[in-house]
Design a protein around this motif. Sequence first.
Motif, mmCIF file in Angstrom:
data_model
loop_
_atom_site.group_PDB
_atom_site.id
_atom_site.type_symbol
_atom_site.label_atom_id
_atom_site.label_comp_id
_atom_site.label_asym_id
_atom_site.label_seq_id
_atom_site.Cartn_x
_atom_site.Cartn_y
_atom_site.Cartn_z
ATOM 1 N N GLN A 103 0.812 -1.217 0.000
ATOM 2 C CA GLN A 103 0.000 0.000 0.000
ATOM 3 C C GLN A 103 0.850 1.274 0.000
ATOM 4 O OE1 GLN A 103 -1.151 -2.759 2.151
ATOM 5 N NE2 GLN A 103 -2.228 -3.146 0.218
ATOM 6 N N VAL A 104 2.167 1.125 0.094
ATOM 7 C CA VAL A 104 3.035 2.306 0.047
ATOM 8 C C VAL A 104 2.890 2.974 -1.324
ATOM 9 C CG1 VAL A 104 5.421 3.125 0.123
ATOM 10 C CG2 VAL A 104 4.679 1.294 1.665
ATOM 11 N N VAL A 105 2.649 4.295 -1.321
ATOM 12 C CA VAL A 105 2.512 5.033 -2.578
ATOM 13 C C VAL A 105 3.906 5.419 -3.075
ATOM 14 C CG1 VAL A 105 1.614 7.098 -3.708
ATOM 15 C CG2 VAL A 105 0.224 5.897 -1.991
ATOM 16 N N LEU A 106 4.219 5.022 -4.303
ATOM 17 C CA LEU A 106 5.498 5.365 -4.917
ATOM 18 C C LEU A 106 5.362 6.716 -5.613
ATOM 19 C CD1 LEU A 106 6.454 1.920 -6.533
ATOM 20 C CD2 LEU A 106 6.789 2.711 -4.172
ATOM 21 N N GLY A 128 -4.539 11.279 4.851
ATOM 22 C CA GLY A 128 -4.318 10.128 5.719
ATOM 23 C C GLY A 128 -3.359 9.095 5.159
ATOM 24 N N GLN A 129 -2.793 9.343 3.974
ATOM 25 C CA GLN A 129 -1.827 8.427 3.376
ATOM 26 C C GLN A 129 -0.426 8.885 3.769
ATOM 27 O OE1 GLN A 129 -2.092 5.504 1.443
ATOM 28 N NE2 GLN A 129 0.128 5.492 1.771
ATOM 29 N N THR A 130 0.161 8.222 4.738
ATOM 30 C CA THR A 130 1.477 8.652 5.233
ATOM 31 C C THR A 130 2.608 7.710 4.839
ATOM 32 O OG1 THR A 130 1.093 7.522 7.342
ATOM 33 C CG2 THR A 130 0.446 9.850 7.201
ATOM 34 N N ASP A 131 2.303 6.595 4.230
ATOM 35 C CA ASP A 131 3.347 5.683 3.738
ATOM 36 C C ASP A 131 3.681 6.067 2.301
ATOM 37 O OD1 ASP A 131 3.583 4.044 6.062
ATOM 38 O OD2 ASP A 131 1.669 3.121 5.528
ATOM 39 N N THR A 140 7.761 7.289 8.029
ATOM 40 C CA THR A 140 6.984 6.599 6.978
ATOM 41 C C THR A 140 7.148 7.233 5.602
ATOM 42 O OG1 THR A 140 5.011 7.917 7.467
ATOM 43 C CG2 THR A 140 5.250 5.793 8.611
ATOM 44 N N VAL A 141 7.640 8.459 5.539
ATOM 45 C CA VAL A 141 7.954 9.094 4.256
ATOM 46 C C VAL A 141 9.455 8.909 4.045
ATOM 47 C CG1 VAL A 141 7.915 11.199 2.877
ATOM 48 C CG2 VAL A 141 6.100 10.783 4.565
ATOM 49 N N LYS A 142 9.827 8.129 3.046
ATOM 50 C CA LYS A 142 11.224 7.767 2.829
ATOM 51 C C LYS A 142 11.638 8.087 1.393
ATOM 52 C CE LYS A 142 10.675 3.771 5.974
ATOM 53 N NZ LYS A 142 11.567 4.169 7.082
#
Length: 412
Positions: A247-250, A318-321, A353-355
């Motif tokens: 579910q991580v957004v690229l 709410g999307q933090t990944d 979580t933001v990388k």
Amino acid sequence: MAFRLPAAAVRPLRPLALAKPSAQQARWLATPAPAYPVTQDSRGPTAMVFLNMGGPSTVDEVGDFLSRLFADADLIPLGRLQNYLGPLISKRRTPKIQKQYAAIGGGSPIRKWSEHQCAEMCAILDKISPDTAPHKPYVAFRYANPLTELTYRQLLADGFGNGRGGRAVAFTQYPQYSCSTTGSSLNELWKWRQRLEGKAGPLDDGRDGTIKWSVIDRWPVHQGLVEAFAQNIEAKLMEYPEAKRDQVVLLFSAHSLPMSVVNRGDPYPAEVAATVQAVMHRLKFTNPWRLCWQSQVGPQPWLGPQTSSTVEGYIAKGQTDLLLIPIAFTSDHIETLFELDEEVIGESGHGDTVKRVDSLNGSPVFIQGLAELARTHLDSGIACSTQMGLRCPGCTSDRCTESKKFFAAQQL
């Protein structure tokens, strides 16, 4: 908006009727470098010249770097006021940018990585393309040392050109072509070729004694590039909990362009999108993704959405990944180490979580890919891609016209 070969004597260069290099440039030129005869039975030696924007290696070089950057209308078009606004903007921005370079270690690592990548690639080429060996590594930066002029002078000092011929490949390190980046670098290379070699007449054997150039002008979907990006993404995704990994957004981030350049017909947005699509295909589309753009400068409209606002927007939803991928850069520099790491991620409030995916830098997969790409080019006998010969529909630059004509005519 990313070190030698046997020495031999060469014919002394005739004095050039040009302005003397600065003291700093003279010191760079005085660095011992091997010279060797260019004419030999095989197709080598071959000069492999990496083209890139470059970056100041020290904080003290920031002012000159910005001055050259804002004077380049190919990169930052400021219209008829370029000669006035360019120096004004660069002077006002210098203190701020100096602080940014100080924060990432006192200078850009792009020269270190470019020289490493080029040298390692040449070592591989000597093995896989012996007919064009030895391959000599060079780096030519547009706005920082070693400047294009300095590198061209070094080529001449090392035995290429000036009646001796020899082959050189201008290898852009911008995988996706833009008139603002690759185009500007090639225009600069063409300018110094004309100034330093002029229109030399043919030798007695009928060959032109100037350097014979060919160009690797774009490679947005090359397998080595795609695989290197994909492996780095997969490695960074492993840092997320398994339950959340898919579910991580690229977020693929590329240097933006002024909309005036985009609307002129620049191919860069389409080629960046092609790279993203190829990488996602290699990843089997396991994650959701978006393409965004960074490094906007000045008040003009630029291609968006901006990377910073994209991250803010997803966090607000709410999307933090989120995983940032610098898709148009081949090594670390200020846009990755400061803009993405310090500003976008550091100010997000979600540094856990933001990388950011590691830059390609010394990736063996990437460097092997560069070598394979170069070998294919060397074997092809093609001067440049058919795309390079096509001007943008809205292009009005006479220099661009002449530069493209020159490189297209260098058919081997």
